[in-house]
Write a protein that holds these residues in place. Structure first.
Motif, PDB file in Angstrom:
ATOM      1  N   THR A   1       0.811  -1.260  -0.018  1.00 15.22           N
ATOM      2  CA  THR A   1      -0.033  -0.008   0.097  1.00 15.22           C
ATOM      3  C   THR A   1       0.736   1.261  -0.028  1.00 15.22           C
ATOM      4  N   ARG A   2       1.954   1.231  -0.679  1.00 16.35           N
ATOM      5  CA  ARG A   2       3.039   2.362  -0.814  1.00 16.35           C
ATOM      6  C   ARG A   2       2.867   3.228  -1.910  1.00 16.35           C
TER       7      ARG A   2
ATOM      8  N   ARG B   1      -7.164   1.492 -15.038  1.00 16.20           N
ATOM      9  CA  ARG B   1      -8.745   1.333 -15.502  1.00 16.20           C
ATOM     10  C   ARG B   1      -8.914  -0.274 -14.877  1.00 16.20           C
ATOM     11  N   ASP B   2      -8.207  -0.813 -14.523  1.00 15.11           N
ATOM     12  CA  ASP B   2      -8.278  -2.393 -13.850  1.00 15.11           C
ATOM     13  C   ASP B   2      -8.896  -2.182 -12.624  1.00 15.11           C
ATOM     14  N   PRO B   3     -10.065  -2.983 -12.180  1.00 14.12           N
ATOM     15  CA  PRO B   3     -10.422  -2.758 -10.893  1.00 14.12           C
ATOM     16  C   PRO B   3      -9.674  -3.143  -9.690  1.00 14.12           C
ATOM     17  N   GLN B   4      -8.354  -3.943  -9.842  1.00 10.39           N
ATOM     18  CA  GLN B   4      -7.293  -4.298  -8.804  1.00 10.39           C
ATOM     19  C   GLN B   4      -6.608  -3.061  -8.722  1.00 10.39           C
TER      20      GLN B   4
ATOM     21  N   LYS C   1      -6.966   3.370  -4.122  1.00 14.08           N
ATOM     22  CA  LYS C   1      -7.957   3.780  -3.070  1.00 14.08           C
ATOM     23  C   LYS C   1      -7.227   3.645  -1.739  1.00 14.08           C
ATOM     24  N   ARG C   2      -6.695   2.204  -1.514  1.00 16.15           N
ATOM     25  CA  ARG C   2      -6.006   1.814  -0.323  1.00 16.15           C
ATOM     26  C   ARG C   2      -4.655   2.800  -0.066  1.00 16.15           C
TER      27      ARG C   2
ATOM     28  N   VAL D   1      -4.515  17.477   1.156  1.00 15.37           N
ATOM     29  CA  VAL D   1      -4.134  16.101   0.629  1.00 15.37           C
ATOM     30  C   VAL D   1      -5.106  15.701  -0.547  1.00 15.37           C
ATOM     31  N   SER D   2      -4.934  15.929  -1.687  1.00 15.21           N
ATOM     32  CA  SER D   2      -5.687  15.527  -2.793  1.00 15.21           C
ATOM     33  C   SER D   2      -5.200  14.189  -3.550  1.00 15.21           C
ATOM     34  N   ASP D   3      -6.134  13.785  -4.159  1.00 15.48           N
ATOM     35  CA  ASP D   3      -5.580  12.490  -5.219  1.00 15.48           C
ATOM     36  C   ASP D   3      -4.378  12.972  -5.793  1.00 15.48           C
ATOM     37  N   GLY D   4      -4.487  13.966  -6.902  1.00  9.96           N
ATOM     38  CA  GLY D   4      -3.546  14.288  -7.677  1.00  9.96           C
ATOM     39  C   GLY D   4      -2.272  14.828  -6.948  1.00  9.96           C
ATOM     40  N   ASP D   5      -2.297  15.491  -5.512  1.00  9.69           N
ATOM     41  CA  ASP D   5      -1.140  15.897  -5.010  1.00  9.69           C
ATOM     42  C   ASP D   5      -0.571  14.584  -4.736  1.00  9.69           C
ATOM     43  N   ALA D   6      -1.332  13.548  -4.131  1.00 13.17           N
ATOM     44  CA  ALA D   6      -0.570  12.428  -3.507  1.00 13.17           C
ATOM     45  C   ALA D   6       0.281  11.618  -4.666  1.00 13.17           C
ATOM     46  N   GLU D   7      -0.502  11.634  -5.886  1.00 14.39           N
ATOM     47  CA  GLU D   7       0.506  11.022  -6.800  1.00 14.39           C
ATOM     48  C   GLU D   7       1.560  11.991  -7.344  1.00 14.39           C
TER      49      GLU D   7
END
Length: 372
Positions: free
Chosen positions: A226-227, A304-307, A313-314, A343-349
Motif C-alpha cells: 500500500t505504498r 482502469r483495472d478494478p484491482q 484507494k488503499r 491532500v488531494s488524489d492528484g497531490d498524492a500522486e
C-alpha cells in the motif's frame, strides 16, 4: 563518478525523479499536435517519390565544370521531362529523370555527353520500370504489416496486451512523424528510406521494451503493498532507465548526424540523405515515444483495472491517515488545525515520484536498544 553517472544512480535508486506519468496530458497534447502537423503535410504536399517507385532513369556523369543549373537545363531539354540534379562529392552529377524508356534514355545520354563535353561511355545510366517500383512499395507495406503483427503478439505474450497496444501506438507515432518530416522537407522517398524506417522501428521497440521490463519487474506483487500506485511504479521505471535511454539515443544519433550533415550535406551523397534523415528523425521520435507516450499509456490503461483502482484507494487512504496524524500533532504543538482537504488524489500522486530519504532523528538514534 561523473555527474551524469551520479544522477543515473540516484534516478535508479528512486532518490530523485521527474513526474513523467503525472504530466502525461502535456506529452499527449504535444504528440497530437506534431502528428496532426505531419498528417497535414502529407495531405497538402505529399511525398516526393523517387524513380524507384515512379520509374525512370538515373544518369551519373563524371567530373564536370558545368553548373548544376546548366546540367538541369540540358537534361530537361534533351528529355522533355523535369530533372532532379544533385552534385556529387566527386564533382560529377546525378540526374534523375522520370518516365523514360530505354530508347529515350539512350538519346538523352548522347545529348548530355555532347552538352557536357564528356564521353558518352563515361555516363552511367540506370533504368527503373514503374512496375518494379510498385512491387517494392507493396513488399515494403507487407513487411511493415508483418513486423507490427509479430511485435504485438510477442509483447502480449512476454508482457501483457496493454503494453503491446501502447508499443503499437508508439510505433505508429514514430512512423507518422518521420514520414511527415519527409513531406515537409521534400526529400525523396527511396528504398533507402524504407530501410531507415524499418531500422528505427526496431530501435524504438528496443527502447520501449527496456522500460516495460523495468515496469514489469517493479509491479510484481504490487497489490500486496500500500505504498505505491501503479502510475507511481510506472513513473519510477521511467526514471530508473532514463539515463540509459538518453545515453543510447545520443550515441546512436551522433554517427547518424555525421551521415546526414557531413555525408549528405557536404559530400552530396544522395543515398546517405535518404537513409540518414529517416534514421535521425526516427531515433529521436522513438526515444521520445518510449518515455513520454508508451509507458504513460500503459499506466492509463492499467489504472482502469478494478484491482489497480482498489490499490489506489488503499494507498490514498493510508496517506490520508498518515497526514491526519501529522495534523493532530501540529494542532497540539502549534495550536491550530490544518485542513485535511489539502491532500488531494492528484497531490498524492505527484508528490511520490521516487523514494525519499528519511532524516535521522536528533541524537542519530544512539542508545537505542541499550538496557539499563
Amino acid at each position: 563518478m561523473s555527474r551524469l553517472g551520479s544522477l543515473g544512480h540516484r534516478l535508479y535508486q528512486g532518490e530523485v525523479g521527474y513526474d513523467f506519468v503525472g504530466k502525461r496530458k502535456i506529452w499527449y497534447g504535444v504528440s497530437i499536435l506534431i502528428t496532426i502537423t505531419a498528417i497535414v503535410a502529407l495531405a497538402v504536399q505529399g511525398l516526393n517519390m523517387g524513380i524507384e517507385f515512379k520509374g525512370g532513369a538515373v544518369l551519373t556523369t563524371p567530373k564536370t565544370d558545368v553548373s548544376v543549373s546548366q546540367v538541369q537545363e540540358e537534361a530537361e531539354k534533351a528529355s522533355g521531362h523535369d530533372a532532379i540534379v544533385q552534385e556529387l562529392g566527386s564533382g560529377g552529377m546525378r540526374i534523375q529523370l522520370s518516365g523514360l524508356d530505354t530508347d529515350a534514355a539512350a538519346d538523352v545520354k548522347k545529348d548530355l555527353a555532347d552538352a557536357l563535353g564528356v564521353q558518352e561511355k563515361d555516363i552511367n545510366a540506370d533504368l527503373v520500370g514503374p512496375s518494379w517500383g510498385e512491387q517494392i512499395a507493396n513488399k515494403a507495406w507487407t513487411g511493415l504489416g508483418i513486423f507490427m503483427f509479430l511485435v504485438v503478439i510477442y509483447l502480449a505474450i512476454a508482457f501483457e496486451w496493454r503494453m503491446a497496444l501502447a508499443a503499437l501506438i508508439a510505433l505508429i507515432h514514430d512512423i507518422t512523424i518521420t514520414v511527415g518530416v519527409y513531406a515537409l522537407v521534400g526529400f525523396e522517398v527511396t528504398p533507402g528510406t524504407v530501410i531507415g524506417l524499418l531500422t528505427i522501428l526496431g530501435y524504438s521497440l528496443y527502447d520501449t521494451v527496456v522500460v516495460f521490463d523495468s515496469l514489469k519487474e517493479g509491479s510484481k506483487d504490487i497489490t500486496k503493498q500500500t505504498r505505491w500506485t501503479y502510475s507511481e511504479v510506472a513513473n519510477r521505471s521511467i526514471n530508473s532507465t532514463l539515463v540509459r535511454s538518453i545515453n543510447t539515443t545520443v550515441v546512436a544519433l551522433l554517427p547518424v548526424a555525421g551521415l546526414l550533415f557531413i555525408g549528405g550535406g557536404v559530400l552530396g551523397a544522395g543515398m546517405l540523405n535518404d537513409i540518414s534523415l529517416s534514421l535521425f528523425v526516427g531515433l529521436a521520435a522513438g526515444a521520445y515515444s518510449s518515455i513520454f507516450i508508451a509507458t504513460p499509456l500503459v499506466a492509463d490503461l492499467k489504472e482502469r483495472d478494478p484491482q489497480m483502482k482498489a490499490l489506489k484507494k488503499r494507498v490514498l487512504a493510508k496517506r490520508a491517515a498518515a497526514a491526519a496524524k501529522g495534523e493532530r500533532a501540529d494542532e497540539a504543538t502549534a495550536g491550530g488545525p490544518q485542513d485535511a482537504r489539502d491532500v488531494s488524489d492528484g497531490d498524492a500522486e505527484a508528490a511520490v515520484v521516487g523514494q525519499r530519504r528519511q532524516t535521522t532523528p536528533p541524537g542519530g538514534g544512539r542508545g537505542r536498544g541499550k538496557r539499563r
